[in-house]
Scaffold this motif. Sequence first.
Motif, mmCIF file in Angstrom:
data_model
loop_
_atom_site.group_PDB
_atom_site.id
_atom_site.type_symbol
_atom_site.label_atom_id
_atom_site.label_comp_id
_atom_site.label_asym_id
_atom_site.label_seq_id
_atom_site.Cartn_x
_atom_site.Cartn_y
_atom_site.Cartn_z
ATOM 1 N N LEU A 155 0.824 -1.204 0.000
ATOM 2 C CA LEU A 155 0.000 0.000 0.000
ATOM 3 C C LEU A 155 0.860 1.257 0.000
ATOM 4 O O LEU A 155 0.559 2.237 -0.691
ATOM 5 N N ARG A 156 1.944 1.235 0.782
ATOM 6 C CA ARG A 156 2.850 2.384 0.825
ATOM 7 C C ARG A 156 3.480 2.638 -0.546
ATOM 8 O O ARG A 156 3.748 3.783 -0.915
ATOM 9 N N LYS A 213 2.083 2.292 -3.358
ATOM 10 C CA LYS A 213 1.105 2.906 -4.257
ATOM 11 C C LYS A 213 0.645 4.276 -3.776
ATOM 12 O O LYS A 213 0.240 5.109 -4.593
ATOM 13 N N ILE A 214 0.649 4.507 -2.470
ATOM 14 C CA ILE A 214 0.266 5.815 -1.930
ATOM 15 C C ILE A 214 1.463 6.356 -1.143
ATOM 16 O O ILE A 214 1.654 6.017 0.024
ATOM 17 N N LEU A 238 -1.322 8.950 4.732
ATOM 18 C CA LEU A 238 -1.717 7.541 4.837
ATOM 19 C C LEU A 238 -1.361 7.036 6.237
ATOM 20 O O LEU A 238 -0.197 6.970 6.611
ATOM 21 N N PRO A 248 -3.950 -5.102 -3.803
ATOM 22 C CA PRO A 248 -3.518 -3.817 -3.238
ATOM 23 C C PRO A 248 -3.979 -2.624 -4.064
ATOM 24 O O PRO A 248 -4.300 -1.572 -3.495
ATOM 25 N N ASP A 249 -4.034 -2.775 -5.389
ATOM 26 C CA ASP A 249 -4.454 -1.640 -6.220
ATOM 27 C C ASP A 249 -5.917 -1.291 -5.972
ATOM 28 O O ASP A 249 -6.292 -0.114 -5.966
ATOM 29 N N THR A 261 -6.162 0.403 -2.613
ATOM 30 C CA THR A 261 -5.638 1.759 -2.746
ATOM 31 C C THR A 261 -6.691 2.698 -3.314
ATOM 32 O O THR A 261 -6.858 3.828 -2.841
ATOM 33 N N SER A 262 -7.416 2.240 -4.345
ATOM 34 C CA SER A 262 -8.444 3.097 -4.941
ATOM 35 C C SER A 262 -9.544 3.417 -3.940
ATOM 36 O O SER A 262 -10.079 4.536 -3.926
ATOM 37 N N LEU A 272 -9.089 3.582 -0.612
ATOM 38 C CA LEU A 272 -8.492 4.520 0.340
ATOM 39 C C LEU A 272 -8.509 5.945 -0.204
ATOM 40 O O LEU A 272 -8.801 6.899 0.530
ATOM 41 N N GLU A 273 -8.216 6.095 -1.476
ATOM 42 C CA GLU A 273 -8.165 7.428 -2.075
ATOM 43 C C GLU A 273 -9.544 8.030 -2.276
ATOM 44 O O GLU A 273 -9.660 9.215 -2.599
#
Length: 491
Positions: free
Chosen positions: A158-159, A161-162, A167, A238-239, A242-243, A245-246
């Motif tokens: 995750l880190r 990607k973001i 975060l 994870p992708d 991530t989406s 989370l954003e």
Amino acid sequence: MEDLTTLKNKTIDSNLENTIECFKLFYSIPLNQDIIIRNFSISGLDKKATVIYINSITDSEKIEEHIIRPLLTNNSTEKKLENISPAQLLNTHENFSNILQDINNGNTALLIDGEPKAYIFSSSKFQGRSVEKPLNEVVVNGPKEAFNENVIDNISLLRKKIRNENLIFESITISKNSNNVLYIVYMKNLADEKLLQNIKDRIDSLDVNSIQNLSILEQYIEDKVKSIFPTILSTERPDRATSFLEDGYIVLLMDNSPDSLVLPATFWSFFHNSEDHYLRFIFGNFIRLLRLLALLITLFISALYIAITNYHVEMVPTDLLLAISATREVVPFPTIIEILMMEIAFELIREGGLRVPNPIGPTIGIVGALILGQAAVEANIVSPLVVIIVALSGLCSFAIGDMKLNFSVRLSRFLFIVSAAIFGFYGMTAVLTIGIFYLVSFYSFGVPYLAPMTPKYMSSKDTFFRRILKTEQYRPGYLKPKDIVKKKESQ
């Protein structure tokens, strides 16, 4: 047992031998074989010392090279351990319970004679899988990485990607005996404080001895345990996490879990696929159209066949009605029995194919279905048309990628079958109406289940069909994110 519990809450003794005896009691030494207690003297300080660690979950070479050897060969008068040992000093503890928790997490405790505290050094090395391809959420385009059972690896994914200081990874111990650590992941500048506090309150209210993974935790914190519709999304990608989370969602991570939980979850979260946005606008919506068609077919086709043949024969063209009657002429069972037998047989074949060893699983599924279907038709137990309908229904169910939504649809299918057998189209309509009312009144952590379709919120309007990426300007309004604008409108 009560004596050990009381002892855990006490501070360690400055006398090294007394402290070691306490740790031997805690770990049942010498009965417990993978607990290492090594005694030595610190050169330069002329003091006796002991390291305690669990051999099976620690890096023994790191302990030897970075902790013990530097202390044995220290020739300076330096008294600060962090300057003598190159290993990372995590903390110092005086209480037995805190020291035991760190040792159980794979760290090493250093005890020095005359000092009523323990130095905790980082040395954990849990065995597990490396980062591999997703097994359940397979895509043609996009990243090919998946979460594994090591939470540190998952955090790293995750880190990667973001790369943002907003975060946040909050850790909470959620079980008494296992001392499992749960990570609450969110974007500080996006996540709604009330939603975050709601999730924390549910987790804090747990009074459980052991929660080994996220699949167990989900059943403790979900809104309605007895509902056939899921309220928490699970993803191994994870992708995709991530989406979410954003957009302002909350994600949960945990050791021993090769996936993550996304909170809250709406119906559309389960219906969508991570590849939908990796494909071009037309291609992505074509895939969604096929998925929607598959959803409708697997829900209604068996029930429609029962309703038409039993109650609404006037809707069928004469030639087709004669063909259906001819195939059913030698079948001794009513239509509902035919459909239920084949539906249950298909579910058994599907489950059997999943549980047998991988090399023969697909073979059993294909051969079993062919043999059973052909034998049932030749034995005049079911008609050929029923085999086709049930096979089409089962095939379409595989197009629904999310396993939880897949189970919901498969169970709902049986409700429509029974209602069609009793009241025909009227029964199907009644069940459908009740189901829609139920979904409209359904909530996931305070968020309406069918939002943003109903009730309407400011959002990117990504429901059955996605929009062009350039026009997706807003985050989901039902999450109440701190910043709802995702992309400024181009002038």
